[in-house]
Each structure stands twice: as C-alpha cells, then as structure tokens.
Write an enzyme that holds these catalytic residues in place. Structure first.
Site, PDB file in Angstrom:
ATOM      1  N   ASN A 213       0.847  -1.201   0.000  1.00 20.71           N
ATOM      2  CA  ASN A 213       0.000   0.000   0.000  1.00 20.71           C
ATOM      3  C   ASN A 213       0.879   1.246   0.000  1.00 20.71           C
ATOM      4  O   ASN A 213       2.102   1.147  -0.010  1.00 20.71           O
ATOM      5  CB  ASN A 213      -0.946  -0.023   1.207  1.00 20.71           C
ATOM      6  N   ASP A 282      -3.961  -6.133   4.646  1.00 21.13           N
ATOM      7  CA  ASP A 282      -5.006  -6.961   5.257  1.00 21.13           C
ATOM      8  C   ASP A 282      -4.952  -8.408   4.778  1.00 21.13           C
ATOM      9  O   ASP A 282      -5.324  -9.314   5.503  1.00 21.13           O
ATOM     10  CB  ASP A 282      -6.376  -6.352   4.961  1.00 21.13           C
ATOM     11  N   LYS A 292       8.329 -16.524 -11.249  1.00 14.40           N
ATOM     12  CA  LYS A 292       7.430 -15.481 -11.726  1.00 14.40           C
ATOM     13  C   LYS A 292       6.236 -16.098 -12.456  1.00 14.40           C
ATOM     14  O   LYS A 292       6.413 -16.981 -13.303  1.00 14.40           O
ATOM     15  CB  LYS A 292       8.211 -14.567 -12.674  1.00 14.40           C
ATOM     16  N   PRO A 310      -2.590 -11.703  10.212  1.00 10.66           N
ATOM     17  CA  PRO A 310      -2.921 -11.546  11.639  1.00 10.66           C
ATOM     18  C   PRO A 310      -3.047 -10.068  11.988  1.00 10.66           C
ATOM     19  O   PRO A 310      -2.329  -9.236  11.433  1.00 10.66           O
ATOM     20  CB  PRO A 310      -1.725 -12.182  12.351  1.00 10.66           C
ATOM     21  N   ASP A 311      -3.971  -9.764  12.893  1.00 10.87           N
ATOM     22  CA  ASP A 311      -4.134  -8.374  13.333  1.00 10.87           C
ATOM     23  C   ASP A 311      -3.169  -8.135  14.505  1.00 10.87           C
ATOM     24  O   ASP A 311      -3.384  -8.628  15.617  1.00 10.87           O
ATOM     25  CB  ASP A 311      -5.586  -8.121  13.756  1.00 10.87           C
ATOM     26  N   ILE A 312      -2.109  -7.405  14.224  1.00 13.00           N
ATOM     27  CA  ILE A 312      -1.045  -7.217  15.223  1.00 13.00           C
ATOM     28  C   ILE A 312      -1.571  -6.442  16.429  1.00 13.00           C
ATOM     29  O   ILE A 312      -1.408  -6.857  17.583  1.00 13.00           O
ATOM     30  CB  ILE A 312       0.160  -6.475  14.593  1.00 13.00           C
ATOM     31  N   PHE A 332      -3.822   3.300  15.270  1.00 15.73           N
ATOM     32  CA  PHE A 332      -4.036   4.301  14.223  1.00 15.73           C
ATOM     33  C   PHE A 332      -5.174   3.825  13.340  1.00 15.73           C
ATOM     34  O   PHE A 332      -5.479   2.628  13.299  1.00 15.73           O
ATOM     35  CB  PHE A 332      -2.764   4.486  13.381  1.00 15.73           C
ATOM     36  N   LYS A 346     -13.622   2.004  15.255  1.00 13.02           N
ATOM     37  CA  LYS A 346     -12.375   1.234  15.214  1.00 13.02           C
ATOM     38  C   LYS A 346     -11.727   1.165  16.600  1.00 13.02           C
ATOM     39  O   LYS A 346     -11.143   0.155  16.973  1.00 13.02           O
ATOM     40  CB  LYS A 346     -11.407   1.820  14.177  1.00 13.02           C
ATOM     41  N   LYS A 350     -10.802  -2.399  18.185  1.00 15.52           N
ATOM     42  CA  LYS A 350      -9.416  -2.771  18.486  1.00 15.52           C
ATOM     43  C   LYS A 350      -9.155  -2.853  19.987  1.00 15.52           C
ATOM     44  O   LYS A 350      -8.114  -3.361  20.403  1.00 15.52           O
ATOM     45  CB  LYS A 350      -8.447  -1.753  17.866  1.00 15.52           C
TER      46      LYS A 350
HETATM   47  N1  CTP Z   1      -3.310  -3.155  12.305  1.00 10.75           N
HETATM   48  C1  CTP Z   1      -2.491  -4.176  12.710  1.00 10.75           C
HETATM   49  N2  CTP Z   1      -2.505  -5.373  12.053  1.00 10.75           N
HETATM   50  C2  CTP Z   1      -3.293  -5.555  10.990  1.00 10.75           C
HETATM   51  C3  CTP Z   1      -4.143  -4.525  10.555  1.00 10.75           C
HETATM   52  C4  CTP Z   1      -4.120  -3.331  11.230  1.00 10.75           C
HETATM   53  O1  CTP Z   1      -1.741  -4.004  13.677  1.00 10.75           O
HETATM   54  N3  CTP Z   1      -3.280  -6.728  10.378  1.00 10.75           N
HETATM   55  C5  CTP Z   1      -3.318  -1.912  13.060  1.00 10.75           C
HETATM   56  C6  CTP Z   1      -2.763  -0.709  12.332  1.00 10.75           C
HETATM   57  O2  CTP Z   1      -1.376  -0.566  12.546  1.00 10.75           O
HETATM   58  C7  CTP Z   1      -3.572   0.421  12.957  1.00 10.75           C
HETATM   59  C8  CTP Z   1      -4.913  -0.218  13.244  1.00 10.75           C
HETATM   60  O3  CTP Z   1      -4.677  -1.603  13.334  1.00 10.75           O
HETATM   61  O4  CTP Z   1      -3.023   0.825  14.179  1.00 10.75           O
HETATM   62  C9  CTP Z   1      -5.983   0.054  12.222  1.00 10.75           C
HETATM   63  O5  CTP Z   1      -5.481  -0.231  10.930  1.00 10.75           O
HETATM   64  P1  CTP Z   1      -6.361   0.089   9.635  1.00 10.75           P
HETATM   65  O6  CTP Z   1      -5.590  -0.338   8.442  1.00 10.75           O
HETATM   66  O7  CTP Z   1      -6.869   1.507   9.704  1.00 10.75           O
HETATM   67  O8  CTP Z   1      -7.629  -0.794   9.850  1.00 10.75           O
HETATM   68  P2  CTP Z   1      -7.869  -2.324   9.704  1.00 10.75           P
HETATM   69  O9  CTP Z   1      -7.785  -2.945  11.052  1.00 10.75           O
HETATM   70  O10 CTP Z   1      -6.986  -2.900   8.677  1.00 10.75           O
HETATM   71  O11 CTP Z   1      -9.379  -2.322   9.225  1.00 10.75           O
HETATM   72  P3  CTP Z   1      -9.995  -1.789   7.817  1.00 10.75           P
HETATM   73  O12 CTP Z   1      -8.947  -2.053   6.777  1.00 10.75           O
HETATM   74  O13 CTP Z   1     -11.207  -2.604   7.660  1.00 10.75           O
HETATM   75  O14 CTP Z   1     -10.288  -0.330   7.999  1.00 10.75           O
END
Ligand code: CTP
Length: 404
Positions: A213, A282, A292, A310-312, A332, A346, A350
């Site tokens: 991204n 995500d 390739k 994984p959502d850190i 954030f 959010k 979170k």
């Molecule tokens: N974050 C994380 N791990 C992930 C996704 C997000 O730690 N796999 C953390 C980001 O660093 C940020 C927060 O979660 O602090 C929100 O990230 P954001 O990209 O705004 O949201 P998402 O949780 O990805 O949800 P969405 O894309 O549906 O808005």
C-alpha cells in the site's frame, strides 16, 4: 515547531580534523533558525579558518582571551551569558581533559569555566582517534564530565582520518542537531520502553510482485523520533520504506505482515507503550510461488487465493501485559472518508484506550498531516501540521495518559 529556532549557541571548536564537520554544523544550526557565536581554540584554527566560520555564522569569531573587541575586554564572560547552550564540537581529547580539571588557559576553556552552570548547559561532541577515545584516561574524564553536569554526545564508529577504523569519530552534523533537539525536549517519556510499528507491509505473490500500500512510514518514524527526544527507549519495527533510521532508535526491518507480527509479539513483554502506525496489508496470498507467474497464452487470469493477515494491534491489546495494564496501546486508523464515525468504531473494535485517525490518501508520502484523537472522553482534532510537530503533541498526550 523547530526546537532549535531562536536558540543561541556558542559553538566551540577545538583542534581536530572533525573541524570540517563543524562548518556544516554551523550552517545547519543557522538553517534551523538558531544563532551561533563561534569560539575557536588555537588548535582548531590549524584545521579550519575563522574566516570560514565567520562567513557561515555571520558573526566575527573569537579565538583569544586578549581580543580587544569586547568593550570590557571580557569575552569569556560576555559570550556565554547570552547563550542557551555551549556546544563543543569537535571536543578533542586534550580539551576534554582540560575541562575536567577546570583549566582555563585560553578563551574557550576560560569561557566554559566561567559559564553559569545552572543556566547554560554544556554539550560536548567528542572527536578523536579510537585509541585516544578508548584510553582509560579519556573514558574516566568523560564519565567525570558527565557527573559534573556536561551532556556528552556519543561518538560514531567507522573510518578515521588516520586510516584506522573504530569508535571516536565525531557524529555527523545532523546527528548532533538531533542530540540538541532532544536536549531541548521535555523528558516526558523518560525511561519508558516504546514499541512502534511503521510503514507498509509487502506480501509477496511471486518473486517480482506483491500486495502492498501507499504508506510512506513518515508518521511512524516521526513518532519514533519524538519519543526518543522525549527520553524513551524506542524500538521501531518497520516495513519497506525509504527513510533513515531516526537517531537513537533501534530499528527492526521486516517485509511481510507475518514478520511484523512475529517481531512485535516477541517484544510485548519488554515494552511499556505500543504505538501501531503500520499499514499492515489486510490480505496475503495463501501460497507464494518461487517463480514469476507468466501470462497464460489463453489470456486466463491468475487466481489469487487470499487469506487474512494476523491483526497485530488486536493481538497486542489481548496480550496479558496489555490486559494487566502494564502496556498502554495506541492504534491508528487510516480511512478515506467518514473519519470520526469510523475512528470511534475502530477504537472499540481494536480495544485501545487511544486511537489516532487520519485520512490516508490526504497524507500518504507527505511531511504534513492532521490527526483526530479518539479516546473514551471524545475526540480532539490536531490541525494540519508537520508530522514532527504532531508527533510531539501525540507524545505529550500519551505521556499524560500513562502518568495518571
Ligand atoms: N493493524 C495491525 N494489524 C493488521 C491490521 C491493522 O496491527 N493486520 C493496526 C494498524 O497498525 C492500525 C490499526 O490496526 O493501528 C488500524 O489499521 P487500519 O488499516 O486503519 O484498519 P484495519 O484494522 O486494517 O481495518 P480496515 O482495513 O477494515 O479499515
């Protein structure tokens, strides 16, 4: 806000090849909006001329204590009285030894001895050969100078003018500036251990392509810088970005979301504050291929089998350390619209006490941003400003919350 703006420095140069860096340092200080009065030892004038330093500082340089230009002939008193700090860069081994003993046989040492200790801090950037630096005499002198209240900056390691390699080089001008900025920043995070994620993650599809991204990492790096200046011990876990590691900050470079997850979770138990600024992808492909992917002759499109990363942040907030209140978590949110509404939701999702929301497309890659702080009591907008200034405000917000 530039921390060094309108500050007045007496910049003292002593004999050493690093004097050439003092020219750049002087220029950089002026560029920051500071004013500089240069004082040189006789030794320093062997390496760089007062003419150069006068041209860069815009003020006549002082070398001798017998200089008749001061009305009362007391340059050693007058010069330090108007200074916010005396910065000795480079500080030679001899000058360090001299300071330690309170000797005063030239203008610069006389001025250092005569400075009002409480009002005019003395900051020292040593520069010398590695053996001179490592010598017990120098190390003893440095320790004693610190004990006497001087602020001694680190030395750098690397190639030395004499051809040897090791510790003892003077820091680069920008690093010295960073040391000065830290000096003038309130130590609201003193001794706190900050863990910060920053930048994008890159999820490989094959050896040449991937999912990522537009995050530049600038906000997270600015926060890391601000935390270090505020006295924190900072570990920055960063995805692929084209940014220099902030001075004093420990950086761990990662590529994928899984790597960022592993590196972060491994440090949760040794952290006091976690700030998740990273734009973690995500999704990643279930299986990365080694070669390739070629275009199919029949024009059929490759199928990407995606799985969620994984959502850190969520995992950290669920950790025992965070749940027991020993780790303060800041999330954030990068959104493209409906900022307030999405940010409030959010924060809940979170499970963080403080969420910082911004409009991603409005700020990606820029040095400026605006932030919306969301906590249990409501929202607060921090208007469009440099990421450095916003970070300073955020650091103060975090500090006030963790000290409650
Ligand atoms: N974050 C994380 N791990 C992930 C996704 C997000 O730690 N796999 C953390 C980001 O660093 C940020 C927060 O979660 O602090 C929100 O990230 P954001 O990209 O705004 O949201 P998402 O949780 O990805 O949800 P969405 O894309 O549906 O808005």
């Amino acid at each position: 806000m530039k921390q060094l703006k309108n500050k007045h420095f007496v910049l003292g140069l002593t004999g050493g090849i690093a004097c050439y860096k003092a020219a750049e340092l002087c220029r950089a200080l002026i560029k920051e909006g500071a004013s500089v009065q240069v004082v040189m030892s006789e030794g320093a004038t062997q390496f760089i001329t007062p003419v150069t330093m006068q041209a860069l500082s815009g003020r006549p340089v002082f070398v001798s204590q017998w200089d008749p230009r001061e009305g009362n002939n007391m340059a050693h008193i007058n010069l330090s009285r108007e200074a916010d700090a005396i910065l000795i860069a480079p500080a030679s081994a001899e000058f360090v030894a001299k300071l330690l003993h309170g000797r005063a046989d030239d203008l610069l040492s006389l001025m250092c001895l005569a400075r009002p200790i409480e009002q005019v801090p003395m900051i020292i950037a040593p520069a010398m050969n590695k053996e001179m630096w490592a010598n017990p005499a120098t190390q003893r002198n440095i320790e004693q100078l610190k004990a006497d209240g001087a602020f001694v900056l680190d030395v750098a390691a690397g190639d030395q003018a004499c051809g040897e390699v090791g510790d003892g080089r003077m820091l680069e001008p920008e690093q010295i500036l960073e040391g000065l900025r830290a000096h003038f920043t309130a130590k609201v995070l003193n001794g706190r251990r900050l863990l910060i994620t920053a930048g994008p993650t890159y999820e490989a599809i094959d050896p040449v392509r991937g999912i990522t991204n537009l995050s530049s990492g600038k906000m997270g790096f600015a926060i890391a810088r601000a935390c270090w200046r505020a006295g924190a011990d900072v570990t920055l876990i960063s995805g692929l970005v084209a940014l220099e590691t902030p001075f004093g900050v420990k950086r761990i470079s990662v590529t994928s979301g899984q790597q960022m997850y592993d590196e972060t979770l491994a440090r949760v138990d040794s952290s006091d504050v976690f700030v998740a600024t990273a734009a973690v992808a995500d999704w990643r492909v279930r299986t990365t291929v080694d070669q390739k992917i070629k275009k199919a002759r029949d024009k059929s499109l490759p199928k990407l089998d995606l799985v969620e990363n994984p959502d850190i942040l969520k995992s950290v907030t669920m950790s025992t350390r965070a749940q027991s209140g020993k780790l303060y978590c800041v999330g954030f949110a990068a959104e493209s619209e409906n900022l307030e509404q999405l940010a409030i939701a959010k924060r809940q999702a979170k499970g963080v006490p403080l969420l910082v929301a911004n409009l991603g497309p409005q700020t990606f890659g820029l040095d400026e941003n605006s932030l919306l702080l969301v906590d249990e009591s409501g929202t607060r907008q921090l208007g469009w400003a440099s990421k450095d200034d916003l970070s300073l405000e955020l650091v103060n917000e975090i500090a006030s919350r963790i000290s409650k």
